[in-house]
Design an enzyme around this catalytic site. Sequence first.
Site, PDB file in Angstrom:
ATOM      1  N   ASP A 263     -17.644  85.514 -66.599  1.00 45.26           N
ATOM      2  CA  ASP A 263     -18.139  84.327 -65.946  1.00 45.26           C
ATOM      3  C   ASP A 263     -17.119  83.693 -67.098  1.00 45.26           C
ATOM      4  O   ASP A 263     -16.035  83.436 -67.932  1.00 45.26           O
ATOM      5  CB  ASP A 263     -19.358  84.567 -67.780  1.00 45.26           C
ATOM      6  CG  ASP A 263     -20.465  83.275 -67.534  1.00 45.26           C
ATOM      7  OD1 ASP A 263     -21.559  83.882 -67.788  1.00 45.26           O
ATOM      8  OD2 ASP A 263     -19.896  82.783 -67.068  1.00 45.26           O
TER       9      ASP A 263
HETATM   10  C1  GLC Z   1     -21.707  79.199 -67.508  1.00 46.71           C
HETATM   11  C2  GLC Z   1     -23.194  80.135 -67.141  1.00 46.71           C
HETATM   12  C3  GLC Z   1     -23.357  81.360 -65.531  1.00 46.71           C
HETATM   13  C4  GLC Z   1     -22.556  80.205 -64.676  1.00 46.71           C
HETATM   14  C5  GLC Z   1     -20.515  79.901 -64.713  1.00 46.71           C
HETATM   15  C6  GLC Z   1     -20.271  78.792 -63.532  1.00 46.71           C
HETATM   16  O1  GLC Z   1     -21.270  79.571 -68.424  1.00 46.71           O
HETATM   17  O2  GLC Z   1     -22.965  81.630 -68.378  1.00 46.71           O
HETATM   18  O3  GLC Z   1     -24.215  81.254 -64.880  1.00 46.71           O
HETATM   19  O4  GLC Z   1     -22.238  80.408 -63.182  1.00 46.71           O
HETATM   20  O5  GLC Z   1     -20.739  79.533 -65.848  1.00 46.71           O
HETATM   21  O6  GLC Z   1     -20.903  77.348 -64.054  1.00 46.71           O
END
Ligand code: GLC
Length: 751
Positions: A263
């Site tokens: 993430d």
């Molecule tokens: C965010 C979220 C995740 C998302 C990622 C990219 O922090 O936790 O669900 O897909 O970043 O945007």
Amino acid sequence: MTEQKLYDLLQDMTLEEKVNQLLQLPARMYEGEGAVTGNLAEEKYSQEEIWQAGSILGLHGASALRKIQDKYMEGQPHHIPLLFMLDVIHGLRTVFPMPLAQGASFNPEMTERCAAAAAKESAVSGVHVTFAPMADLVRDARWGRVMESTGEDPYLNGLMAAAMVRGFQGSDVGEKDRVAACVKHFAGYGAPDGGREYNNVELSEHALREFYLPAYEAGIKAGSELVMTSFNTLDGIPSSGNRRLMRDILRGEMGFEGVLISDFGAVEEMIAHGFCEDGSEAAKKAILAGVDIDMVSDSYCGHLAELVRSGEVEEKLVDEAVLRVLRLKNKLGLFENPYKDGDAAREREVILCEENRKLAREAARETFVLLKNEAGTDGVPLLPLKRDKMLAFIGPYVDCKNLHSAWAICGQAEDAVSVREAVTEWRCDEGIMFATGSRMLDSKERLDRSGITGTRKPKEEGMSAVEAGKQADLMLEQAKEMAARADAVVLCIGEHHLQTGEAASRADITVPEVQMELFREICKINHNVAVVLFNGRPLDLREISEKARAVLEVWLPGTEGGHAVVDVLTGAYNPAGKLPMSFPYCVGQAPVCYNHYATGRPCQGKDDPVFFRSRYIDIPNEPLYSFGYGLSYTSFSISPVWLGSETMKQDGGSQNAAVTVKNTGNTGGTETLQLYIRDVSASVVRPVKELKGFKKMFLEAGEERTVIFEITEEMLRFYTITGTFASEKGRFQVWIGNSSDTENMAEFVLI
Ligand code: GLC
């Protein structure tokens, strides 16, 4: 490209080139604005890293992406194409109902259609991968991201996750108008302590496997090409460094062979967690855990090559990760066509096309849950609204066009149909009145995720407290005057759309107080109030449920929200949604769920005279509205459960359970019959009920139908005391009803 050619390519790449393939950077570094979905620290990437990264997140637009791809490939030593990834959670520009609302539809087929439509809009916009479905099971309404889940039940969540993967990917992700899916957030992210975002997660192995893993696995078995790590710790280990979770469970047990992406910044955040000393240790622990792509952190690009050269990390681990990334690019056909479906001309045709709007409207109204609908002062149920009545539509959601969640990052408010606009299409006469009545939030509070760092803006500039007070008084007076003249009031209130979503945990889960003040004033004046509720989480609805005659839960319904609301309010569509997540009596009850354990001293209801019971002394144990609950404009009777046999063989046995359901009202309607099972006594305690099936059907007034559920031995399996997934002989209870509250039960014995 053949697998052999991928190997040959890999062999020919330098270590730096390999490492850069494992780097994902945000859009704003590539001449595009793009969405900001995390904390962006100061620039820390070299131009080489920026122009050799393996993928970009947060951008869409066929022309923009084509330009970036061309420039990027030109500078790439082996001209390896970029992957473009984006959060298309519930729609790109045509925004469909938020996922928790889609859970309320109990209709995976509709969810699959919405995902396919979102995939098409994304693909023509040049996007290759979406960061969805979010398959996190949720039980705590305080957590902001419950809106992004499909609820508290493993079985329903699994069906929904698999449906989204099928919708996004089709049967082959290289097909036209398809994008790769990414099951997230692995694992257990939906259970943060205290419902507080990014907080620690404490789950037993048993709970993890019984409740939290099944939906991820369903998405993976449906073929999801990617999985994303979660921010949380599990057993004290951040997921992005959790080798057992990623290598043993995800890859070993679940057989996942696709790309594992961290993430946003999660690899580097292992330092903040206190799990890694520095970026080098973070990179080492992440690659050892099997993380392929490092999303927006400089751990891999800053340290991985050195770790390999020093012998601390085997190069084959890097090779395996790079090969998975190259395979994904190959599956998408990017080596032959680096733009895939990106096409500016088609983009103009497909984005927000009538077909997608029509689907968004149908999907939205199927997600609405009728929580209450009592007779008005004229003795007739308040809903559906009558054409000959004087009606006042009041509340900040009468004109609000932010009808999509914080995770509809490409949605545009101006695309949406407001309640006022839709009502005016239905009736445009002096019998219809509109008033805002109150602000969405108290004037001291403003929510905004602006700018490049995604920070929240300070309190609203401009209007002084005095001016704000005068404006509020005027809005209220106008609303009260209209309520006094109306036969009935439709009060459109709820949460600000940024009060849920990432980093939006709330300790107070009521409708904002400034709107509750409006609600109270209107209820004093008019006794025929129907509340239409716009929200991203289960709320404390005690006061609203007590004072309003009708309550319709519409969640954040998306681009066609206004049309869908009026379709249901006017009876053009008879509501049929069922709650995918319990609505707690109050926040003190959170987390709450229907599939809880009995305890050794189960409370026998609110009149139980025994003192030493598992209960609260100041509120009921039961939620205000239960999982699976939802009313209709008609009524249904359900016969007692019939079982094919009082016993069922464990070895290959199965049996049928049946009821006869009848539409006893005077209008056609849809009912969702739910099958719940309890294993009464086993080697570990078992939930008091578990959803094991459901059937949704439309019945004309007076029509009746016999509905049969097959019960198989596989449905009775669980994570036993020995850590195996198996059924155990003994007594089972079977319920069939239209909510998890059902008491319509029969028993059988597994022999
Ligand atoms: C965010 C979220 C995740 C998302 C990622 C990219 O922090 O936790 O669900 O897909 O970043 O945007």
